[in-house]
Write a protein that holds these residues in place. Structure first.
Motif, PDB file in Angstrom:
ATOM      1  N   LEU A 164       0.852  -1.198   0.000  1.00 17.11           N
ATOM      2  CA  LEU A 164       0.000   0.000   0.000  1.00 17.11           C
ATOM      3  C   LEU A 164       0.886   1.247   0.000  1.00 17.11           C
ATOM      4  O   LEU A 164       0.570   2.244  -0.668  1.00 17.11           O
ATOM      5  N   GLY A 165       2.012   1.160   0.716  1.00 10.80           N
ATOM      6  CA  GLY A 165       2.974   2.260   0.702  1.00 10.80           C
ATOM      7  C   GLY A 165       3.504   2.511  -0.709  1.00 10.80           C
ATOM      8  O   GLY A 165       3.640   3.663  -1.150  1.00 10.80           O
ATOM      9  N   GLN A 166       3.764   1.437  -1.433  1.00 11.40           N
ATOM     10  CA  GLN A 166       4.258   1.575  -2.820  1.00 11.40           C
ATOM     11  C   GLN A 166       3.173   2.199  -3.712  1.00 11.40           C
ATOM     12  O   GLN A 166       3.455   3.015  -4.579  1.00 11.40           O
ATOM     13  N   ILE A 167       1.921   1.788  -3.460  1.00 11.42           N
ATOM     14  CA  ILE A 167       0.799   2.354  -4.227  1.00 11.42           C
ATOM     15  C   ILE A 167       0.683   3.854  -3.944  1.00 11.42           C
ATOM     16  O   ILE A 167       0.524   4.665  -4.859  1.00 11.42           O
ATOM     17  N   GLU A 168       0.798   4.202  -2.668  1.00 14.33           N
ATOM     18  CA  GLU A 168       0.710   5.625  -2.296  1.00 14.33           C
ATOM     19  C   GLU A 168       1.810   6.422  -2.986  1.00 14.33           C
ATOM     20  O   GLU A 168       1.571   7.513  -3.513  1.00 14.33           O
ATOM     21  N   GLY A 169       3.023   5.843  -2.992  1.00 17.41           N
ATOM     22  CA  GLY A 169       4.149   6.535  -3.613  1.00 17.41           C
ATOM     23  C   GLY A 169       3.950   6.713  -5.106  1.00 17.41           C
ATOM     24  O   GLY A 169       4.111   7.800  -5.650  1.00 17.41           O
ATOM     25  N   LYS A 170       3.518   5.663  -5.752  1.00 17.16           N
ATOM     26  CA  LYS A 170       3.421   5.687  -7.216  1.00 17.16           C
ATOM     27  C   LYS A 170       2.233   6.515  -7.724  1.00 17.16           C
ATOM     28  O   LYS A 170       2.339   7.234  -8.713  1.00 17.16           O
ATOM     29  N   PHE A 171       1.100   6.381  -7.020  1.00 16.94           N
ATOM     30  CA  PHE A 171      -0.123   6.983  -7.569  1.00 16.94           C
ATOM     31  C   PHE A 171      -0.629   8.209  -6.801  1.00 16.94           C
ATOM     32  O   PHE A 171      -1.754   8.659  -7.034  1.00 16.94           O
ATOM     33  N   ALA A 172       0.208   8.761  -5.899  1.00 15.55           N
ATOM     34  CA  ALA A 172      -0.246   9.895  -5.072  1.00 15.55           C
ATOM     35  C   ALA A 172      -0.941  11.005  -5.872  1.00 15.55           C
ATOM     36  O   ALA A 172      -2.014  11.467  -5.465  1.00 15.55           O
ATOM     37  N   PRO A 173      -0.379  11.421  -7.007  1.00 17.51           N
ATOM     38  CA  PRO A 173      -1.031  12.532  -7.724  1.00 17.51           C
ATOM     39  C   PRO A 173      -2.460  12.199  -8.156  1.00 17.51           C
ATOM     40  O   PRO A 173      -3.319  13.091  -8.202  1.00 17.51           O
TER      41      PRO A 173
END
Ligand SMILES: Cc1ncc(COP(=O)(O)O)c(C=O)c1O
Length: 365
Positions: free
Chosen positions: A177-186
């Motif tokens: 989920l951390g990786q998802i947050e990092g990748k798709f934050a915008p």
């Protein structure tokens, strides 16, 4: 006694999963939608409805079943919609999630009356089995590139991200989920809702439900989104057995029994993933290979230990037979289709469906 073979759904066991789902919803604020691809036996939807928020689907047939038999929130998703089905899909759904920007744009007009979303693929998955890994190389499951999604943000209000697979490890979920947050934050910052899909085994006995709830709540708060989950297996795990009877015994270097069912026809997923079925307690001095009655040489449920010698007419309960079983059952070899029965909370048994020769005949022409 009900004639075997039959699937037996035990409501008291189903209730244990439902209560965990209800608790998670309460603690986290996330909504839970039953993934019909895993389990669509609608006779227990009345029971499940009080604990879940609705259903999610992978086809027109599923979205219609969810709408008509479950009610509440109905999410539509499909890897690809056809022109001839899109209007009917929209008529049954209150949200539609497209797999690609191409599909979203193609059906922009037809879907303009309902909430729309897009599937994102974060490129990471908990599965190492490529058959079940949505992030496998060249995967067709969802959009990867933020730059390609940004231009269509005015058409959608949320996302679906399904990248967990039989994941009972909270730390791994948290990391991904951390990786998802990092990748798709915008993109997430502009969304109103995010479905994190299924594949999270949070109803398992040792799963840290409170920590999971806290993580979902944090994700929701950080991006200002309503979180959805799409539990399939987690909703129905360990609730159901496949009841079979021994038809024959052989000794071919090992003790074998043949039962009145077939792993290929009635528990196909195990065969596809090369897994054994389960019996409980699987203890005792008598070991047997339990085989199906289809002609497939590898139609084998597994090798199990029994307390007593098995004889013709004995019954065996194959455990954990709810997920990806009844939805995949088929008429291979014309093997008798298992009936579906329910054990009510008061212990009484009720057969809700039997299949006949006519069902077999009518499945072809
Ligand atoms: C998009 C989506 N949602 C939910 C699920 C349900 O997953 P599970 O039964 O592992 O919880 C799947 C399974 O493939 C899926 O592809």
């Amino acid at each position: 006694m009900i004639q075997t073979p039959y699937y037996l759904i035990d409501k008291s066991k189903l209730l244990q999963n439902m209560e965990k789902i209800a608790k998670l919803r309460e603690l986290s604020g996330a909504k839970a939608l039953l993934a019909l691809k895993c389990f669509a036996t609608w006779s227990v939807f009345d029971f499940m409805r009080d604990y879940m928020d609705g259903t999610t689907s992978s086809s027109l047939n599923e979205v219609r079943l969810g709408h008509e038999r479950f009610g509440k929130e109905t999410h539509a998703y499909s890897v690809a919609y056809a022109d001839y089905e899109i209007d009917e899909v929209v008529s049954h759904a209150d949200k539609i999630i497209f797999n690609t920007v191409g599909q979203l744009q193609r059906f922009e007009k037809q879907s303009s009356g309902i909430i729309r979303g897009l599937r994102l693929n974060p490129g990471v998955s908990s599965s190492t089995f490529d058959l079940a890994d949505p992030a496998r190389p060249f995967s067709r499951l969802g959009e990867w590139n933020v730059k390609e999604v940004e231009p269509v943000m005015d058409l959608i209000s949320g996302f679906m991200i399904h990248n967990n697979c039989e994941n009972g490890n909270f730390d791994l979920f948290d990391k991904m989920l951390g990786q998802i947050e990092g990748k798709f934050a915008p993109l997430l910052k502009k969304a109103e809702w995010v479905s994190l899909g299924g594949g999270i085994h949070f109803t398992g006995p040792d799963y840290p439900l409170e920590q999971f709830a806290e993580r979902l709540k944090r994700f929701s708060g950080e991006f200002g989104v309503q979180v959805y989950l799409e539990p399939g297996e987690a909703s129905i795990t360990k609730s159901t057995t496949l009841e079979v009877t021994v038809l024959d015994k052989l000794y071919n270097g090992k003790n074998l029994v043949v039962v009145d069912s077939s792993i290929e026809a009635h528990m196909l997923d195990l065969l596809i993933y090369r897994e054994n079925a389960k019996v409980s307690p699987n203890q005792g001095p008598h070991r047997y290979m339990v085989c199906g009655k289809s002609c497939l040489a590898g139609d084998i449920f597994g090798e199990f230990d029994f307390p007593n010698e098995l004889n013709i007419g004995d019954r065996i309960s194959i455990q954990d037979a709810a997920g990806y079983t009844m939805v995949k059952k088929n008429w291979f070899n014309g093997v008798k289709m298992p009936a579906i029965a329910i054990r009510e909370l008061d212990g009484s048994l009720r057969t809700v469906r039997e299949f006949s020769y006519t069902d077999y005949e009518q499945s072809l022409s």
